[in-house]
Design a protein around this motif. Structure first.
Motif, PDB file in Angstrom:
ATOM      1  N   LYS A  30      -8.119  -8.060  52.496  1.00 57.44           N
ATOM      2  CA  LYS A  30      -7.653  -8.922  53.585  1.00 57.44           C
ATOM      3  C   LYS A  30      -8.735  -9.209  54.632  1.00 57.44           C
ATOM      4  N   PRO A  31      -9.538  -8.209  55.053  1.00 52.37           N
ATOM      5  CA  PRO A  31     -10.610  -8.517  56.024  1.00 52.37           C
ATOM      6  C   PRO A  31     -11.600  -9.557  55.495  1.00 52.37           C
ATOM      7  N   ILE A  32     -11.891  -9.514  54.186  1.00 50.72           N
ATOM      8  CA  ILE A  32     -12.807 -10.499  53.600  1.00 50.72           C
ATOM      9  C   ILE A  32     -12.150 -11.876  53.598  1.00 50.72           C
ATOM     10  N   ALA A  33     -10.860 -11.928  53.250  1.00 42.47           N
ATOM     11  CA  ALA A  33     -10.128 -13.200  53.217  1.00 42.47           C
ATOM     12  C   ALA A  33     -10.118 -13.853  54.590  1.00 42.47           C
ATOM     13  N   GLU A  34      -9.918 -13.046  55.644  1.00 39.54           N
ATOM     14  CA  GLU A  34      -9.888 -13.591  57.002  1.00 39.54           C
ATOM     15  C   GLU A  34     -11.247 -14.170  57.390  1.00 39.54           C
ATOM     16  N   LEU A  35     -12.320 -13.492  57.000  1.00 39.80           N
ATOM     17  CA  LEU A  35     -13.659 -14.003  57.302  1.00 39.80           C
ATOM     18  C   LEU A  35     -13.937 -15.298  56.540  1.00 39.80           C
ATOM     19  N   SER A  63     -25.355 -24.199  60.825  1.00 38.81           N
ATOM     20  CA  SER A  63     -25.956 -23.412  59.738  1.00 38.81           C
ATOM     21  C   SER A  63     -26.282 -21.983  60.168  1.00 38.81           C
ATOM     22  N   ALA A  64     -26.726 -21.810  61.415  1.00 38.39           N
ATOM     23  CA  ALA A  64     -27.073 -20.464  61.876  1.00 38.39           C
ATOM     24  C   ALA A  64     -25.831 -19.579  61.945  1.00 38.39           C
ATOM     25  N   THR A  65     -24.738 -20.136  62.453  1.00 40.12           N
ATOM     26  CA  THR A  65     -23.488 -19.373  62.536  1.00 40.12           C
ATOM     27  C   THR A  65     -22.920 -19.108  61.154  1.00 40.12           C
ATOM     28  N   VAL A  66     -23.082 -20.073  60.243  1.00 38.77           N
ATOM     29  CA  VAL A  66     -22.625 -19.896  58.865  1.00 38.77           C
ATOM     30  C   VAL A  66     -23.339 -18.705  58.222  1.00 38.77           C
ATOM     31  N   LYS A  67     -24.638 -18.606  58.453  1.00 37.92           N
ATOM     32  CA  LYS A  67     -25.405 -17.491  57.891  1.00 37.92           C
ATOM     33  C   LYS A  67     -24.905 -16.153  58.447  1.00 37.92           C
ATOM     34  N   GLU A  68     -24.572 -16.151  59.747  1.00 26.98           N
ATOM     35  CA  GLU A  68     -24.053 -14.921  60.349  1.00 26.98           C
ATOM     36  C   GLU A  68     -22.738 -14.508  59.697  1.00 26.98           C
ATOM     37  N   TYR A  69     -21.867 -15.490  59.451  1.00 24.02           N
ATOM     38  CA  TYR A  69     -20.581 -15.202  58.815  1.00 24.02           C
ATOM     39  C   TYR A  69     -20.777 -14.724  57.372  1.00 24.02           C
TER      40      TYR A  69
END
Length: 317
Positions: A8-13, A32-38
């Motif tokens: 579930k934690p992975i699904a939420e992310l 793109s920078a925030t995407v990499k962080e996620y």
């Protein structure tokens, strides 16, 4: 992508990441920078979860609806596959598949249970639960491979042999016992790999070989956790406890000496990257065949008998 309860934690992310991408695309903003962080956060979360899996969670992974089945592995590993049908007695059991395949120039007899990729196919395949004719078909194909001196690879993935009345009437127990009796004497290399569920005599019926291997997130034991829970506690509610007590995971099986090796899966399970999993499995099969070919047939048979005769713990009084 389907996620299990403990993921579930992975699904939420993943949901947050998708919303971020959609929002950035709609607004025309570079995210793109925030995407990499996620993406890094997802990788770290997945690593943390999969480093501490319980036995029941590995059982859940072995049943993941996206997990590759026998035919998927054969298709990805082999250049060609000629499926052979029927036991020459009753009918063709769709739960058990087999035939000759070209594994990088090496002709190999592949045999395994097939569960089906959707509801209709699962019904046709009987959820991977073979009838006696399935085990008799498997034995016929093994004898054919022996006749032409070709190695045998069995891919095990079954919740058990079919327990119906008609299966018992046609000799389910005899069919499995006959396979054990004949497999131990086969003069060609035999490799058995548990790729998902390995339950009861249904798994053992094609599970006697020179090398027994397990994928990391598979399980192998005499009874499923649910059925064990039902027998001991008269309820399925203790299936997690039953899974722990059965010691059914690849780690336990290896430590008990019941399997010869554990094949690592991609992080997240075989279903996350089926192509990578197939490549890993293919390399292991090829190296094991090459190893077994260096041993003469009589020695292989003797070692096979000694291997299974030496299994288990007991005291003589």
């Amino acid at each position: 992508m389907q996620f299990l309860d403990f993921e579930k934690p992975i699904a939420e992310l993943y949901d947050q990441l998708q919303k971020l991408k959609d929002g950035g695309e709609k607004a025309g903003v570079d995210v793109s920078a925030t995407v990499k962080e996620y993406e890094q956060k997802i990788a770290d979360t997945r690593t943390n979860i999969y480093e501490h899996l319980t036995s029941w969670q590995r059982v859940q992974l072995s049943r993941h609806p996206d997990r590759p089945y026998t035919l998927a592995y054969i298709e990805k590993m082999c250049n060609g596959f000629l499926e052979l049908h029927g036991d020459r007695n009753v009918k063709d059991d769709k739960a058990m598949v087999g035939g000759f395949a070209d594994l990088d120039g090496e002709t190999v007899m592949f045999i395994g249970q097939q569960k089906g990729i959707n509801t209709k196919m699962r019904q046709i395949r009987n959820f991977g639960m073979a009838n006696p004719e399935g085990y008799r078909k498997a034995l016929r194909l093994m004898k054919l491979a022996e006749k032409f001196n070709k190695p045998i690879v069995t891919l095990i993935d079954t919740p058990g042999a079919y327990p119906g009345l008609e299966a018992e009437e046609r000799g389910q127990g005899e069919a499995i016992a006959r396979n054990l009796f004949e497999m131990v004497k086969l003069r060609v290399p035999v490799i058995c790999i548990i790729i998902g569920e390995g339950a009861s005599g249904g798994a053992l019926g094609i599970g006697m070989g020179d090398r027994i291997l397990m994928l990391e997130n598979s399980w192998y034991t005499v009874i499923s956790p649910e059925n064990c829970s039902t027998i001991l506690w008269r309820s399925w509610n203790f299936k997690e406890k039953a899974a722990e007590e059965l010691k059914l995971t690849s780690e336990y099986m290896s430590s008990f000496g019941l399997v010869d090796g554990v094949i690592k899966e991609p992080l997240g399970g075989a279903h996350v990257n089926p192509d990578e999993m197939a490549a890993i499995l293919k390399a292991k099969i090829k190296s094991t065949i090459a190893e077994l070919k260096q041993i003469d047939a009589d020695t292989r048979i003797s070692q096979r008998i000694d291997k299974f005769s030496g299994m288990g713990f007991f005291d003589e009084k």
